[in-house]
Structure formats: structure tokens, C-alpha cells
Write a protein that holds these residues in place. Structure first.
Motif, PDB file in Angstrom:
ATOM      1  N   LYS A   1       0.015  -2.273  12.247  1.00 29.89           N
ATOM      2  CA  LYS A   1       0.288  -2.178  13.681  1.00 29.89           C
ATOM      3  C   LYS A   1       1.427  -1.186  13.894  1.00 29.89           C
ATOM      4  O   LYS A   1       2.376  -1.133  13.112  1.00 29.89           O
ATOM      5  CB  LYS A   1       0.631  -3.541  14.274  1.00 29.89           C
ATOM      6  N   PRO A   2       1.319  -0.369  14.932  1.00 30.38           N
ATOM      7  CA  PRO A   2       2.358   0.615  15.216  1.00 30.38           C
ATOM      8  C   PRO A   2       3.464   0.012  16.084  1.00 30.38           C
ATOM      9  O   PRO A   2       3.186  -0.840  16.944  1.00 30.38           O
ATOM     10  CB  PRO A   2       1.598   1.709  15.971  1.00 30.38           C
ATOM     11  N   LEU A   3       4.682   0.454  15.856  1.00 28.80           N
ATOM     12  CA  LEU A   3       5.814  -0.050  16.632  1.00 28.80           C
ATOM     13  C   LEU A   3       6.405   1.003  17.558  1.00 28.80           C
ATOM     14  O   LEU A   3       7.039   0.662  18.564  1.00 28.80           O
ATOM     15  CB  LEU A   3       6.914  -0.559  15.691  1.00 28.80           C
ATOM     16  N   ALA A   4       6.209   2.280  17.214  1.00 29.91           N
ATOM     17  CA  ALA A   4       6.759   3.351  18.050  1.00 29.91           C
ATOM     18  C   ALA A   4       6.083   4.667  17.697  1.00 29.91           C
ATOM     19  O   ALA A   4       5.549   4.839  16.596  1.00 29.91           O
ATOM     20  CB  ALA A   4       8.268   3.475  17.867  1.00 29.91           C
TER      21      ALA A   4
ATOM     22  N   ALA B   1       0.416  -3.397   2.311  1.00 26.24           N
ATOM     23  CA  ALA B   1      -0.471  -4.568   2.235  1.00 26.24           C
ATOM     24  C   ALA B   1       0.025  -5.581   1.211  1.00 26.24           C
ATOM     25  O   ALA B   1      -0.110  -6.795   1.400  1.00 26.24           O
ATOM     26  CB  ALA B   1      -1.892  -4.125   1.894  1.00 26.24           C
ATOM     27  N   GLY B   2       0.606  -5.100   0.110  1.00 27.82           N
ATOM     28  CA  GLY B   2       1.106  -5.988  -0.927  1.00 27.82           C
ATOM     29  C   GLY B   2       2.535  -6.434  -0.705  1.00 27.82           C
ATOM     30  O   GLY B   2       3.130  -7.093  -1.567  1.00 27.82           O
TER      31      GLY B   2
ATOM     32  N   ALA C   1       2.863  -3.846   8.502  1.00 24.49           N
ATOM     33  CA  ALA C   1       1.629  -4.600   8.266  1.00 24.49           C
ATOM     34  C   ALA C   1       1.236  -5.373   9.522  1.00 24.49           C
ATOM     35  O   ALA C   1       2.102  -5.832  10.276  1.00 24.49           O
ATOM     36  CB  ALA C   1       1.821  -5.558   7.099  1.00 24.49           C
ATOM     37  N   LYS C   2      -0.060  -5.515   9.722  1.00 24.32           N
ATOM     38  CA  LYS C   2      -0.545  -6.198  10.925  1.00 24.32           C
ATOM     39  C   LYS C   2      -0.044  -7.627  11.011  1.00 24.32           C
ATOM     40  O   LYS C   2       0.202  -8.155  12.110  1.00 24.32           O
ATOM     41  CB  LYS C   2      -2.073  -6.167  10.960  1.00 24.32           C
TER      42      LYS C   2
ATOM     43  N   ALA D   1       6.428  -2.743   0.323  1.00 25.59           N
ATOM     44  CA  ALA D   1       7.166  -1.941   1.297  1.00 25.59           C
ATOM     45  C   ALA D   1       6.859  -2.529   2.668  1.00 25.59           C
ATOM     46  O   ALA D   1       5.822  -3.172   2.864  1.00 25.59           O
ATOM     47  CB  ALA D   1       6.749  -0.474   1.239  1.00 25.59           C
ATOM     48  N   GLN D   2       7.777  -2.335   3.609  1.00 31.93           N
ATOM     49  CA  GLN D   2       7.587  -2.952   4.921  1.00 31.93           C
ATOM     50  C   GLN D   2       7.310  -1.941   6.044  1.00 31.93           C
ATOM     51  O   GLN D   2       6.796  -2.326   7.093  1.00 31.93           O
ATOM     52  CB  GLN D   2       8.832  -3.779   5.302  1.00 31.93           C
ATOM     53  N   VAL D   3       7.644  -0.682   5.833  1.00 34.17           N
ATOM     54  CA  VAL D   3       7.499   0.290   6.912  1.00 34.17           C
ATOM     55  C   VAL D   3       7.063   1.645   6.367  1.00 34.17           C
ATOM     56  O   VAL D   3       7.423   2.019   5.249  1.00 34.17           O
ATOM     57  CB  VAL D   3       8.821   0.400   7.723  1.00 34.17           C
TER      58      VAL D   3
END
Length: 199
Positions: A97-100, A77-78, A13-14, A81-83
Motif C-alpha cells: 500500500k502506498p503512503l505518499a 513481504a518477509g 506491506a499491505k 524491510a518495512q519501506v
């Protein structure tokens, strides 16, 4: 030949506290089974992408099975889940937001986003499309089609249309495409076997 090649990204999430892949991995390692990861269903590409990524890092989290990208990002968004992993198209549709990037090299579309290879991992997943013909088409005709396809894919108009969809051209000739598809099929088969064995 292959028309497009769009590597998967690892998303959070952003407004999440993680700004790098190492940060979320460290948190997941420190808190096993406290975080959740989403997929678009068991057996989907996002499912296997995250499974292989988590295996590569040795992290444990709980699975939230969704039906498609939209459902998965609603879970993100809720904070259910985190990823999640999917293509770059999500950047223009969801607050994430992307991390990799799950590819060997950085993408020209996202030059500041590190590839998973930079973390010392070889977890590569993508969305790709190929143009096929039956084996009854004469080689002379196939050659003409391949040349026309390469020309179209390398055209400015085609590239601009793909860019609007957050996709990028990924042309491969006939022989290279055959080898690519076989490698993807072999790797997919290995992942399915691992999943069945783990169950």
C-alpha cells in the motif's frame, strides 16, 4: 521532449500497521535503527529517494540492499524491510500500500494519495523518459519531430497504453526537457556528493 513522468511512491506491506506516512515516520523516530528500508542497490534511484526522505525527516533505519524491485518487495513481504520507494507499477504486482507520492502535486491516477508536498517536504523522485536526437539533426526536422511527439503523447490510445502500465504521459517540449534533465542531473550530483561525504 519528455515522454513520460511517473513519480515515485512510498510503499509498505499491505498488512502493515501503518496507513499514513506520519504513522511510520513517528514509529521510526521513536525506534531509531529498529526498522529496515530496502533499495534496489546503492546508487539506485530508490536508494537516493529514501535517503533524501529519511534525511528530510531526520529518521534512522537500517538499509537492505536488493538488486531490483522484485527483490525489494520480497524483503517487504518477509518483513525483512518495512519501506521501499518506486513507481505506481508496483500496485498491480505486489501486496503493498502506498503512503505518499514523491511529487509536488497529487497524481490523477491516484487522487486520494497525498503528495509529499502536503507534508511540507520537497523530496521529488520519478521515473521519466525522453526522446533525444543528435545535435546534427536540423532544427526544422527537430520541430517536426517535436510536434509529432506531442500529438502522439496526447492521443487517447497512447494514454490508455500507458495507463495499463500504471504510467502517465508527461510531455515537455525541447527547451523544457533540457531544463528538466539538467535539474535532475544537478540534484543527482548533489545527492551522490552527500553520500560520498557521509561515507
Amino acid at each position: 521532449g519528455r515522454i513520460i513522468y511517473s513519480p515515485y511512491l512510498v510503499y509498505v506491506a499491505k498488512d502493515s500497521p501503518w496507513n499514513t506516512l506520519d504513522e511510520i515516520i513517528d514509529d521510526m523516530k521513536a525506534n531509531p535503527n529498529e526498522y529496515y528500508w530496502a533499495s534496489s542497490g546503492v546508487g539506485s534511484v530508490p536508494f537516493f529517494a529514501y535517503k533524501e526522505l529519511s534525511d528530510a525527516y531526520g529518521v534512522k533505519a537500517r538499509h537492505v540492499s536488493c538488486t531490483e524491485d522484485t527483490d525489494a518487495f520480497q524483503a517487504i513481504a518477509g518483513n525483512h524491510a518495512q519501506v521501499y520507494t518506486t513507481t505506481a507499477g508496483a500496485l498491480t504486482k505486489f501486496d503493498v500500500k502506498p503512503l505518499a507520492l514523491l511529487d509536488k502535486e497529487r497524481s490523477p491516477l491516484l487522487p486520494d494519495l497525498p503528495s509529499i508536498s502536503e507534508f511540507g517536504k520537497d523530496v521529488f523522485y520519478s521515473q521519466w523518459m525522453v526522446l533525444v536526437a543528435t545535435n546534427k539533426v536540423p532544427q526544422s526536422i527537430l520541430n517536426i519531430l517535436s510536434e509529432a511527439m506531442a500529438k502522439a503523447i496526447n492521443s487517447t490510445e497512447f494514454k490508455e497504453n500507458l495507463l495499463r502500465l500504471s504510467l502517465s504521459p508527461g510531455y515537455l517540449g525541447s527547451a523544457e526537457t533540457r531544463a528538466f534533465v539538467k535539474a535532475e542531473s544537478d540534484r543527482g550530483g548533489e545527492n551522490i556528493k552527500k553520500k560520498l561525504d557521509s561515507d
